[in-house]
Design a protein around this motif. Structure first.
Motif, mmCIF file in Angstrom:
data_model
loop_
_atom_site.group_PDB
_atom_site.id
_atom_site.type_symbol
_atom_site.label_atom_id
_atom_site.label_comp_id
_atom_site.label_asym_id
_atom_site.label_seq_id
_atom_site.Cartn_x
_atom_site.Cartn_y
_atom_site.Cartn_z
ATOM 1 N N PRO A 1 -12.299 -27.474 137.703
ATOM 2 C CA PRO A 1 -10.866 -26.493 138.190
ATOM 3 C C PRO A 1 -10.469 -26.363 136.223
ATOM 4 O O PRO A 1 -10.091 -24.879 135.791
ATOM 5 C CB PRO A 1 -9.927 -27.049 138.426
ATOM 6 C CG PRO A 1 -10.990 -27.850 139.337
ATOM 7 C CD PRO A 1 -11.886 -28.887 138.595
ATOM 8 N N ASP A 2 -10.423 -27.355 135.693
ATOM 9 C CA ASP A 2 -9.285 -26.869 133.683
ATOM 10 C C ASP A 2 -10.338 -25.937 133.251
ATOM 11 O O ASP A 2 -9.628 -25.362 132.166
ATOM 12 C CB ASP A 2 -9.477 -28.169 133.440
ATOM 13 C CG ASP A 2 -7.955 -29.462 133.532
ATOM 14 O OD1 ASP A 2 -7.349 -28.813 134.459
ATOM 15 O OD2 ASP A 2 -8.833 -30.599 133.616
ATOM 16 N N MET A 3 -11.822 -26.257 133.307
ATOM 17 C CA MET A 3 -12.837 -25.267 132.256
ATOM 18 C C MET A 3 -12.102 -23.777 132.752
ATOM 19 O O MET A 3 -12.424 -22.889 132.298
ATOM 20 C CB MET A 3 -13.850 -25.866 132.636
ATOM 21 C CG MET A 3 -14.523 -25.344 131.431
ATOM 22 S SD MET A 3 -13.997 -24.827 129.518
ATOM 23 C CE MET A 3 -14.091 -26.511 129.340
ATOM 24 N N ALA A 4 -11.856 -23.574 134.048
ATOM 25 C CA ALA A 4 -11.864 -22.629 134.695
ATOM 26 C C ALA A 4 -10.565 -21.916 133.774
ATOM 27 O O ALA A 4 -10.684 -20.741 134.087
ATOM 28 C CB ALA A 4 -12.355 -22.338 136.229
ATOM 29 N N ASP A 5 -9.860 -22.805 134.292
ATOM 30 C CA ASP A 5 -8.521 -22.023 133.571
ATOM 31 C C ASP A 5 -8.829 -21.901 132.080
ATOM 32 O O ASP A 5 -8.059 -20.946 132.144
ATOM 33 C CB ASP A 5 -7.449 -23.460 134.180
ATOM 34 C CG ASP A 5 -6.958 -23.704 135.579
ATOM 35 O OD1 ASP A 5 -7.127 -22.874 136.771
ATOM 36 O OD2 ASP A 5 -6.386 -24.285 136.059
ATOM 37 N N ALA A 6 -9.205 -22.640 131.786
ATOM 38 C CA ALA A 6 -9.398 -22.094 130.089
ATOM 39 C C ALA A 6 -10.006 -20.988 129.641
ATOM 40 O O ALA A 6 -9.773 -20.249 128.677
ATOM 41 C CB ALA A 6 -10.065 -23.284 129.329
ATOM 42 N N LEU A 7 -11.243 -20.664 130.893
ATOM 43 C CA LEU A 7 -12.116 -19.619 130.849
ATOM 44 C C LEU A 7 -11.132 -17.876 131.072
ATOM 45 O O LEU A 7 -11.573 -16.983 130.264
ATOM 46 C CB LEU A 7 -13.183 -19.583 131.184
ATOM 47 C CG LEU A 7 -13.772 -20.340 131.053
ATOM 48 C CD1 LEU A 7 -15.186 -20.082 132.022
ATOM 49 C CD2 LEU A 7 -15.147 -19.848 129.463
ATOM 50 N N CYS A 8 -10.369 -18.176 131.983
ATOM 51 C CA CYS A 8 -9.265 -17.422 132.448
ATOM 52 C C CYS A 8 -7.834 -16.777 130.901
ATOM 53 O O CYS A 8 -8.382 -16.069 131.209
ATOM 54 C CB CYS A 8 -8.271 -17.757 133.758
ATOM 55 S SG CYS A 8 -8.961 -17.644 135.724
ATOM 56 N N ARG A 9 -7.799 -18.127 130.636
ATOM 57 C CA ARG A 9 -6.473 -18.086 129.840
ATOM 58 C C ARG A 9 -7.414 -17.102 128.205
ATOM 59 O O ARG A 9 -6.747 -16.386 127.381
ATOM 60 C CB ARG A 9 -6.616 -19.443 129.160
ATOM 61 C CG ARG A 9 -5.262 -19.792 130.235
ATOM 62 C CD ARG A 9 -4.695 -21.349 129.594
ATOM 63 N NE ARG A 9 -5.189 -21.891 129.029
ATOM 64 C CZ ARG A 9 -5.289 -23.135 129.065
ATOM 65 N NH1 ARG A 9 -5.783 -23.125 130.746
ATOM 66 N NH2 ARG A 9 -6.032 -23.836 129.156
ATOM 67 N N LEU A 10 -8.649 -17.522 128.116
ATOM 68 C CA LEU A 10 -9.154 -16.846 126.880
ATOM 69 C C LEU A 10 -9.667 -15.608 127.194
ATOM 70 O O LEU A 10 -10.359 -14.904 126.441
ATOM 71 C CB LEU A 10 -10.791 -17.761 126.783
ATOM 72 C CG LEU A 10 -11.769 -17.468 125.705
ATOM 73 C CD1 LEU A 10 -11.147 -17.598 124.326
ATOM 74 C CD2 LEU A 10 -12.862 -17.727 125.885
ATOM 75 N N ALA A 11 -10.145 -15.204 128.396
ATOM 76 C CA ALA A 11 -10.298 -14.000 128.730
ATOM 77 C C ALA A 11 -8.894 -12.988 128.428
ATOM 78 O O ALA A 11 -9.220 -11.373 128.259
ATOM 79 C CB ALA A 11 -11.249 -13.732 129.896
ATOM 80 N N THR A 12 -7.732 -13.518 128.976
ATOM 81 C CA THR A 12 -6.737 -13.071 128.841
ATOM 82 C C THR A 12 -6.086 -12.431 127.552
ATOM 83 O O THR A 12 -5.159 -11.981 127.674
ATOM 84 C CB THR A 12 -5.636 -13.093 130.102
ATOM 85 O OG1 THR A 12 -5.611 -14.219 130.010
ATOM 86 C CG2 THR A 12 -6.235 -12.324 131.438
ATOM 87 N N GLY A 13 -6.610 -13.767 126.791
ATOM 88 C CA GLY A 13 -5.322 -13.877 125.579
ATOM 89 C C GLY A 13 -4.411 -14.697 125.366
ATOM 90 O O GLY A 13 -3.719 -14.721 124.605
#
Length: 594
Positions: free
Chosen positions: A274-286
């Motif tokens: 879950p933590d890495m999935a959240d980090a990928l979401c933040r990376l994609a959205t800036g």
């Protein structure tokens, strides 16, 4: 003085220090005489701009091995040895000279630097990454290759050269042949090019300087060509020495990858916590990343970066709704043995097609820059900025805006089904809503709801890590899956206040057309028919019917309209025939009446 004794002095040490000081100044003078200019970014990172002998303009971060080697080269030519060989610089003198060179940038105006792609005064610049430091200049009138330009594009270690773009009328057909994409036919024999449109739109977005960006997830069984397709996609827009990376172990590792390349490509993903999935979401959205600066107690390092993300793996990667909502899921079919090619032949075909494909993408980017200021779409799905960019460029590839929108919406319909089927809590909630559809909505406490959910979920799943063991954890889980359930026609209303009544959860289906008012109409007041409620229960005002339907709210706060038959059928048709995703059972379709 007694015989055999000598007096020790500090003269050798003084001579060494004087020699080092002299060489340090020689380094600084040689670099400045070579015309090197220094500048900084808003975070006080320093950079150097160097004009080469052929007129090319190169840019380096000062604290890198590449710039250190450049300084050594400049010094060696400026101070040859007595025998005529290039001079050498001591490591100590070089380390002392770098702060003096960095000081040259202190009083300069800050400039925002980027990797590979940059927007400056309405013009997009693309670094081709070759030895000549050539750039592509893209604006609303088209694109052209330029030999040099003073723009703050830097090259981290690992950046490799793009193909030199060259127009090819068959570029799109070649891209389709290179990638093992699923192209079904409808009853009339027409090809469904939805996956091709989505992949092309993702490539286009990767060349656009600002996000948010979608996450491209390639799924498929072994032998479907996922890794090869991933490499091709990256080489088309951001070739790198490390074409693929393993799943990052931490957020820091992910951030390093994002700062040193345009694309973050992760290969053979079997699981995302879950933590890495959240980090990928933040990376994609800036969104911003922060951590404590090393060797400091109170100073913080804050980095805001947005990057296109490319994932591939065997199982479905998008079981989490927040990641699925930002993703383009492409299922690759298995390649028959009779259709396989040797790898060297595959890459030979790619090298021949790449210049034309890049040129086609640049055509689409230029057209998008021309059309975006005046583009008005009938509706906007999630990731609205990406959808507008893709639709603005669609005519460059021979597609209409509606065809591009249908591809994006169909992808989201399939993602909703994936999220629900992968989450036993969501499946149980959907069953509860369906069982109560004939009379009233289900209402009750989180504790009672957990009891009903546990009756529907096998005990083996209840023992898994992450399964909600109490009412508080169930409520947190419901917040995560409620957007997907809402898109599938199930509304979950969570408590918004204290007290006995405030602790109740409400689960219902969107009413069938003509039977009752929609959920939003029931919660609107007669005096304010345009009022809708956020997921937090706060009343908001919508400005028009498009917003009331949920399509115009990019933040996702207003209630989304459930999938209509067209969206649902598009998603289910792709899932039903995909050998990698298995059979899928669609929940009932409930149309909203506005």
């Amino acid at each position: 003085m007694p015989e055999g004794f000598t007096i020790l002095t500090d003269k050798p040490q003084q001579d060494e220090e004087e020699g080092r000081t002299g060489q340090r100044q020689q380094i600084v003078d040689a670099v400045l005489d070579a015309g090197v200019l220094f500048w900084r970014d808003p975070d006080w990172n320093t950079f150097a701009t160097v004009k080469g002998q052929r007129g090319e303009i190169a840019r380096f971060r000062v604290r890198t091995k590449a710039f250190a080697m450049l300084v050594r080269s400049i010094y060696a030519k400026r101070h040859p040895t007595r025998s005529g060989h290039p001079g050498s610089v001591s490591d100590k003198a070089l380390s002392e000279a770098l702060p003096a060179l960095e000081a040259m940038a202190i009083n300069e105006a800050p400039r925002l630097h980027e990797v590979r792609v940059l927007r400056d005064k309405g013009v997009i610049w693309l670094d081709l990454g070759n030895e000549d430091w050539q750039l592509v200049r893209i604006d609303a009138n088209g694109w052209r290759i330029v030999a040099s330009a003073d723009v703050p594009l830097v090259r981290p270690v690992g950046v490799r050269a793009l193909p030199v773009p060259s127009a090819d009328p068959d570029a799109l057909a070649k891209l389709r042949r290179l990638l093992n994409l699923w192209v079904p036919r409808d009853a009339a024999g027409q090809e469904d090019l939805a996956d091709l449109r989505l992949v092309t739109a993702w490539l286009l977005a990767a060349l656009y300087p600002s996000g948010p960006y979608p996450v491209l997830a390639l799924d498929g069984e072994q032998g479907s060509g996922k890794s090869t397709a991933s490499k091709m996609l990256r080489r088309l827009v951001d070739p790198n020495m490390a074409e693929h990376r393993a799943t990052p172990r931490s957020e820091d590792d992910l951030l390093i990858a994002a700062q040193n390349g345009r694309i973050v490509a992760i290969d053979n993903v079997s699981y995302l916590d879950p933590d890495m999935a959240d980090a990928l979401c933040r990376l994609a959205t800036g969104a911003g990343f922060s951590k404590r600066r090393l060797y400091s107690d109170s100073e913080e390092v804050i980095v805001s970066v947005a990057r296109p993300v490319l994932l591939n793996g065997i199982p479905s990667l998008l079981a989490r709704g927040d990641l699925a909502d930002r993703a383009l899921a492409i299922a690759l079919p298995p390649i028959p043995d009779a259709a396989r090619k040797p790898e060297d032949e595959v890459w030979k075909d790619f090298e021949a097609a790449a210049p034309g494909i890049l040129a086609l993408l640049l055509d689409g980017l230029a057209l998008a820059l021309k059309r975006l200021p005046t583009l008005r779409l009938s509706r906007l799905p999630r990731m609205a900025d990406f959808a507008r960019l893709a639709c603005a460029a669609a005519p460059a590839f021979g597609w209409t805006e509606e065809e591009m929108l249908e591809a994006i919406e169909g992808n989201r319909a399939a993602a909703v089904a994936n999220v629900i089927e992968a989450d036993p809590i969501a499946v149980a909630i959907q069953s509860i809503a369906t069982n109560h559809a004939s009379h009233t909505a289900w209402t009750g406490s989180a504790t009672r709801l957990l009891e009903l959910v546990n009756e529907a979920v096998p005990i083996e799943i209840q023992r898994e890590r992450g399964y909600p063991k109490d009412a508080a954890r169930l409520s947190a889980r419901l917040k995560r899956v409620s957007p997907a359930l809402r898109r599938a026609g199930v509304t979950v209303t969570l408590p918004t206040s204290g007290g006995r009544a405030g602790r109740e959860i409400r689960i219902s289906l969107w009413e069938q057309e003509g039977e009752q008012r929609s959920e939003r109409s029931q919660r609107s007041t007669p005096d304010n028919p345009d009022t809708y409620f956020t997921e937090a229960g706060t009343a908001q005002r919508s400005g028009n019917a498009a917003e009331r339907s949920g399509n115009a709210d990019e933040s996702g706060q207003c209630y989304d309209k459930p999938l209509n038959n067209k969206d649902r059928n598009a998603g289910n048709a792709r899932n039903a025939d995909s050998s990698t995703l298995g059979s899928r059972t669609s929940p009932p379709v409930w149309e909203e009446t506005l």
